[in-house]
Design a protein around this motif. Structure first.
Motif: not given
Ligand code: IPM
Ligand code: MN
Length: 364
Positions: A3-7, A67-72, A264-272, A305-314
């Protein structure tokens, strides 16, 4: 998997928490024989000062290729932000355009606090009870955020308008995703809205209620947003399952949920979107603690973890990452903002130490 990932590291604590997220990504890459090609690109207030654009065209191209993006998180201290013209600030000129570009209508924001970690919450342990486990699903590309705006010049402001609009399709697609999630979890779906006042609220409720008929096996409840805000504090576990929210109400209640978790440091998210997704912490860039190695990277590592789960279905990779993070907390370690008076000094973790501990668990 290749996979190609933009960071997009973003501003403030962005680079340091993204670094921890990438540590975890790389460990899983090796462990499971994946190949990730990372392309870094600039995004946010820093990008504005460097390129005159918070979402430069090179970054758009990198995201388009990925294929997917990681954003800070993005944003600098107020004195810096005030130097950026309103319409060029990262919220308006970077985040919303990113969401629109990939039509990421489906935003997952998990609110998880197992009972063993009840002390993180400002709420009494008996209110956390057996633990909070809510998947908040926020519609992310419609409603008042994206409606037409009328603004008179700042010098003679007489009135302004924010249009709030939802179409049938916009509500249906996010509702279907929310019901599927509730079905997967064999859990309740609570639909949040403001149907007693807003036309869009009545419409939202009407459309979701119709979608509900296609999921007779999912328990369905409907609640006004103001009451939901109250009930979330008084008795959050009644919502264990899925909560479905429109864009702005979701923005507000997901921050409130961060308050319930204690950080708020306990709030990850995925935007699909349908073709592409990106992951980001649900919080801001905390410039006041940037570069001090004390930000909590949980939200960023959870986003991986969401990137694996939602973006890559891993799914396996994802669930290992979640377990590793809960194991760190379960062993009595705390990130700086979660440490209490009784936390021993040697149990308080810096940003990088937390990441290292997660890595150690994943590679043992
Ligand atoms: C969030 C943020 C964004 C939003 C801002 C930064 C545009 O608060 O992701 O929750 O309001 O959606
Ligand atoms: Mn927000």
């Amino acid at each position: 998997m290749k996979k190609r990932i933009a960071v997009l590291e973003g501003d403030g604590i962005g680079p340091e928490i993204v670094r921890e997220g990438l540590k975890v990504l790389k460990v899983m890459e090796t462990k499971y024989g994946h190949e990730f090609f990372l392309e870094f690109a600039s995004f946010g207030a820093g990008a504005y000062f460097a390129h005159g654009d918070a979402f430069p065209k090179e970054t758009k191209a990198a995201c388009d290729r990925a294929d997917a993006i990681i954003k800070g998180p993005v944003g600098l201290p107020v004195d810096q932000m005030s130097k950026i013209p309103q319409h060029k600030r990262p919220e308006i000129a970077a985040i919303l355009p990113l969401r629109k570009r990939y039509d990421t209508f489906l935003n997952y924001r998990p609110v998880r606090l197992p009972k063993e970690l009840a002390s993180f919450s400002p709420l009494k342990p008996e209110i956390i009870g057996e633990g909070v486990d809510i998947m908040m699903i926020r519609e992310l590309v419609g409603g008042i955020y994206f409606g037409q705006k009328v603004e008179s010049p700042a010098t003679k402001m007489m009135y302004s308008i924010d249009e709030c609009k939802y179409t049938d399709e916009e509500v249906r697609r996010v509702a279907h995703a929310a019901f599927r999630e509730a079905r997967r979890r064999k859990a309740l779906l609570t639909n949040v809205h403001k149907a007693n006042v807003l036309a869009t609220g009545r419409f939202w409720e009407f459309v979701v209620e119709n979608v509900a008929k296609e999921y007779p096996d999912v328990e369905y409840r409907s609640i006004l947003v103001d009451n939901a805000a109250f009930q979330l504090v008084k008795n959050p576990t009644q919502f264990n399952g899925v909560m479905l929210l429109e864009n702005m109400q979701g923005d507000i209640l997901t921050d409130q949920a961060g308050g319930i978790l204690g950080s708020l440091g306990l709030m990850p998210s995925a935007c699909m979107g349908l073709k592409k997704g990106y992951v980001e912490p649900a919080h801001g860039s905390a410039p006041d603690i940037a570069n001090q190695n004390k930000a909590n990277p949980y939200s960023m590592i959870g986003s991986i973890a969401f990137l694996f789960d939602e973006c890559f279905d891993l799914k396996k990779e994802a669930s290992e990452i979640w377990s590793a993070m809960f194991e760190v907390f379960g062993n009595g370690y705390r990130t700086v903002e979660l440490a209490g008076k009784d936390t021993p000094k040697n149990r308080i973790l810096s940003t990088s130490e937390f990441g290292d501990m997660v890595v150690a668990i994943l590679t043992r």
